[in-house]
Motif scaffolding. Structure first.
Motif, PDB file in Angstrom:
ATOM      1  N   PRO A 107       0.804  -1.223   0.000  1.00  0.00           N
ATOM      2  CA  PRO A 107       0.000   0.000   0.000  1.00  0.00           C
ATOM      3  C   PRO A 107       0.837   1.273   0.000  1.00  0.00           C
ATOM      4  O   PRO A 107       0.385   2.308  -0.486  1.00  0.00           O
ATOM      5  CB  PRO A 107      -0.828  -0.121   1.283  1.00  0.00           C
ATOM      6  N   TYR A 108       2.039   1.227   0.546  1.00  0.00           N
ATOM      7  CA  TYR A 108       2.849   2.447   0.583  1.00  0.00           C
ATOM      8  C   TYR A 108       3.518   2.703  -0.758  1.00  0.00           C
ATOM      9  O   TYR A 108       3.573   3.844  -1.217  1.00  0.00           O
ATOM     10  CB  TYR A 108       3.909   2.361   1.691  1.00  0.00           C
ATOM     11  N   ALA A 109       4.014   1.643  -1.408  1.00  0.00           N
ATOM     12  CA  ALA A 109       4.693   1.812  -2.692  1.00  0.00           C
ATOM     13  C   ALA A 109       3.736   2.289  -3.784  1.00  0.00           C
ATOM     14  O   ALA A 109       4.166   2.887  -4.766  1.00  0.00           O
ATOM     15  CB  ALA A 109       5.348   0.501  -3.111  1.00  0.00           C
ATOM     16  N   SER A 110       2.446   2.019  -3.629  1.00  0.00           N
ATOM     17  CA  SER A 110       1.480   2.401  -4.666  1.00  0.00           C
ATOM     18  C   SER A 110       0.847   3.767  -4.417  1.00  0.00           C
ATOM     19  O   SER A 110      -0.036   4.179  -5.165  1.00  0.00           O
ATOM     20  CB  SER A 110       0.379   1.341  -4.771  1.00  0.00           C
ATOM     21  N   LEU A 111       1.283   4.468  -3.364  1.00  0.00           N
ATOM     22  CA  LEU A 111       0.775   5.811  -3.061  1.00  0.00           C
ATOM     23  C   LEU A 111       1.887   6.827  -3.271  1.00  0.00           C
ATOM     24  O   LEU A 111       3.018   6.622  -2.833  1.00  0.00           O
ATOM     25  CB  LEU A 111       0.273   5.891  -1.615  1.00  0.00           C
ATOM     26  N   ASN A 112       1.576   7.930  -3.937  1.00  0.00           N
ATOM     27  CA  ASN A 112       2.559   8.984  -4.175  1.00  0.00           C
ATOM     28  C   ASN A 112       2.860   9.706  -2.859  1.00  0.00           C
ATOM     29  O   ASN A 112       1.982  10.362  -2.297  1.00  0.00           O
ATOM     30  CB  ASN A 112       2.023   9.977  -5.202  1.00  0.00           C
ATOM     31  N   PRO A 113       4.096   9.589  -2.331  1.00  0.00           N
ATOM     32  CA  PRO A 113       4.387  10.191  -1.022  1.00  0.00           C
ATOM     33  C   PRO A 113       4.346  11.710  -1.017  1.00  0.00           C
ATOM     34  O   PRO A 113       4.289  12.330   0.049  1.00  0.00           O
ATOM     35  CB  PRO A 113       5.806   9.680  -0.713  1.00  0.00           C
ATOM     36  N   ARG A 114       4.358  12.340  -2.191  1.00  0.00           N
ATOM     37  CA  ARG A 114       4.358  13.804  -2.279  1.00  0.00           C
ATOM     38  C   ARG A 114       2.954  14.386  -2.400  1.00  0.00           C
ATOM     39  O   ARG A 114       2.792  15.602  -2.381  1.00  0.00           O
ATOM     40  CB  ARG A 114       5.196  14.258  -3.481  1.00  0.00           C
ATOM     41  N   TRP A 115       1.965  13.536  -2.581  1.00  0.00           N
ATOM     42  CA  TRP A 115       0.590  14.001  -2.734  1.00  0.00           C
ATOM     43  C   TRP A 115      -0.167  13.843  -1.427  1.00  0.00           C
ATOM     44  O   TRP A 115       0.050  12.887  -0.682  1.00  0.00           O
ATOM     45  CB  TRP A 115      -0.138  13.204  -3.806  1.00  0.00           C
ATOM     46  N   ARG A 116      -1.087  14.765  -1.201  1.00  0.00           N
ATOM     47  CA  ARG A 116      -2.021  14.586  -0.097  1.00  0.00           C
ATOM     48  C   ARG A 116      -3.042  13.502  -0.473  1.00  0.00           C
ATOM     49  O   ARG A 116      -3.286  13.239  -1.653  1.00  0.00           O
ATOM     50  CB  ARG A 116      -2.741  15.894   0.226  1.00  0.00           C
ATOM     51  N   VAL A 117      -3.624  12.904   0.557  1.00  0.00           N
ATOM     52  CA  VAL A 117      -4.569  11.814   0.329  1.00  0.00           C
ATOM     53  C   VAL A 117      -5.735  12.265  -0.552  1.00  0.00           C
ATOM     54  O   VAL A 117      -6.224  11.509  -1.394  1.00  0.00           O
ATOM     55  CB  VAL A 117      -5.068  11.264   1.677  1.00  0.00           C
ATOM     56  N   ARG A 118      -6.165  13.493  -0.390  1.00  0.00           N
ATOM     57  CA  ARG A 118      -7.278  13.999  -1.210  1.00  0.00           C
ATOM     58  C   ARG A 118      -6.948  13.896  -2.699  1.00  0.00           C
ATOM     59  O   ARG A 118      -7.768  13.439  -3.503  1.00  0.00           O
ATOM     60  CB  ARG A 118      -7.567  15.456  -0.849  1.00  0.00           C
ATOM     61  N   ASP A 119      -5.740  14.307  -3.076  1.00  0.00           N
ATOM     62  CA  ASP A 119      -5.354  14.270  -4.486  1.00  0.00           C
ATOM     63  C   ASP A 119      -5.218  12.829  -4.981  1.00  0.00           C
ATOM     64  O   ASP A 119      -5.556  12.512  -6.129  1.00  0.00           O
ATOM     65  CB  ASP A 119      -4.032  15.009  -4.685  1.00  0.00           C
TER      66      ASP A 119
END
Length: 321
Positions: A107-119
């Motif tokens: 789940p962490y590798a598939s989420l952009n760490p620079r984006w907020r959750v809303r985006d």
């Protein structure tokens, strides 16, 4: 219920050869790795179809082909009657693609760490040109998080919470099918149960279909309606959940069940699985499972078994009876 996804003769071969000049100097031929070999199955609307097998059996590769991340060498994938490879109307293909989303293993590798959750959650709907006002907040609440979490970044959440964010993102485009690639394998057992129960509730509430990829037979027994067993890129057995767990026909399926942990298994002595998965670049002749099979006969070494119906089970084994 009709077939929502039809997979027909699906094959994918990767060229893993060394560079041309190296092959010329070393007098080597091309090296071709068959990741998926002639796989066919159907996923009914509003159902859960599970793909199980050891690591390297081709489960994730099939999932990526279904969502369009990989293009097959041969065969076809039809979603809602639209062949994704040959359909001339690209707008029709794009429409069908929007009905399919994926939840990845990490789940962490598939989420952009620079984006907020809303985006992150809004992105699938934004790509479709739809309205995103309040969408992320509604979906976060639906998956058991708080609306205020939309302003945070992925690193501020636990593993289970991140997977809930991934589920919210998958739901944003209002899909009909979600391909779940080992969605709980990176989570501890208690969080696994929470995420699986959430997925079951969302399936009932939204009428979703899942292609569920897993090596955990306990999870598969809890989630699946129908199960396909893969070995070295090939489908070797397929049946409904109850049929497969009560009367597995293929020796490989029986080996998987024997190796799985059981609540009533304290003190039982089970012979460990024999051997390793063969090299997919140079697979055995005939039935690829025969070097590890306790029932193998000479015919298994020479002739590749085709899928056939034995009772209520489709199975690729000469000795299934």
């Amino acid at each position: 219920m009709g077939a929502l996804i039809s997979v027909r003769g699906l094959s994918l071969v990767f060229d893993v050869s060394r560079p041309w000049l190296n092959r010329l100097i070393e007098r080597r031929s091309k090296a071709l790795l068959t990741a998926v070999s002639d796989v066919s199955f159907e996923v009914e609307d509003k159902s859960v179809y599970a793909l199980v097998g050891e690591s390297g059996s081709g489960k994730s590769t099939i999932g990526k082909i279904i969502v369009g991340l990989l293009r097959p060498t041969r065969g076809s994938v039809e979603i809602d009657g639209v062949n994704l490879a040959t359909e001339a109307d690209r707008s029709e293909v794009a429409r069908v693609r929007e009905d399919v989303q994926m939840i990845f293993q990490d789940p962490y590798a598939s989420l952009n760490p620079r984006w907020r959750v809303r985006d992150i959650v809004n992105e699938p709907m934004a790509v479709r040109g739809g309205k995103t006002d309040g969408l992320a907040e509604r979906l976060l609440v639906q998956v058991g998080l708080a609306a205020g979490d939309a302003d945070k970044y992925p690193h501020e959440f636990s593993g289970g919470q991140r997977q809930r964010i991934c589920i919210a993102r998958a739901l944003a485009s209002q899909p009909r099918v979600i391909v779940c690639d080992e969605p709980t394998s990176a989570l501890d057992v208690s969080v696994q149960a929470q995420v699986l129960n959430l997925m079951s509730d969302l399936r009932d509430e939204l009428g979703l279909s899942y292609v569920f990829i897993s090596h955990d037979l306990t999870v598969v027994q809890h989630m699946a309606d129908r199960i396909g067993v893969l070995y070295l890129g090939r489908l070797v057995e397929e049946a409904s959940r109850d049929t497969l767990f009560s009367t597995p026909k293929h020796p490989y399926t029986q080996m998987l069940f024997d190796a799985a942990p059981r609540m009533d298994g304290f003190g039982r002595e089970v012979e460990p699985p024999k051997g390793e998965i063969p090299d997919p670049i140079n697979p055995p002749t005939g039935c690829t499972f025969h070097p590890r099979c306790p029932l193998a006969v000479e015919r298994c070494k020479q002739e590749r078994p085709e899928m056939r119906l034995v009772g209520e089970t489709r199975v690729a084994c000469h000795l299934a009876e």
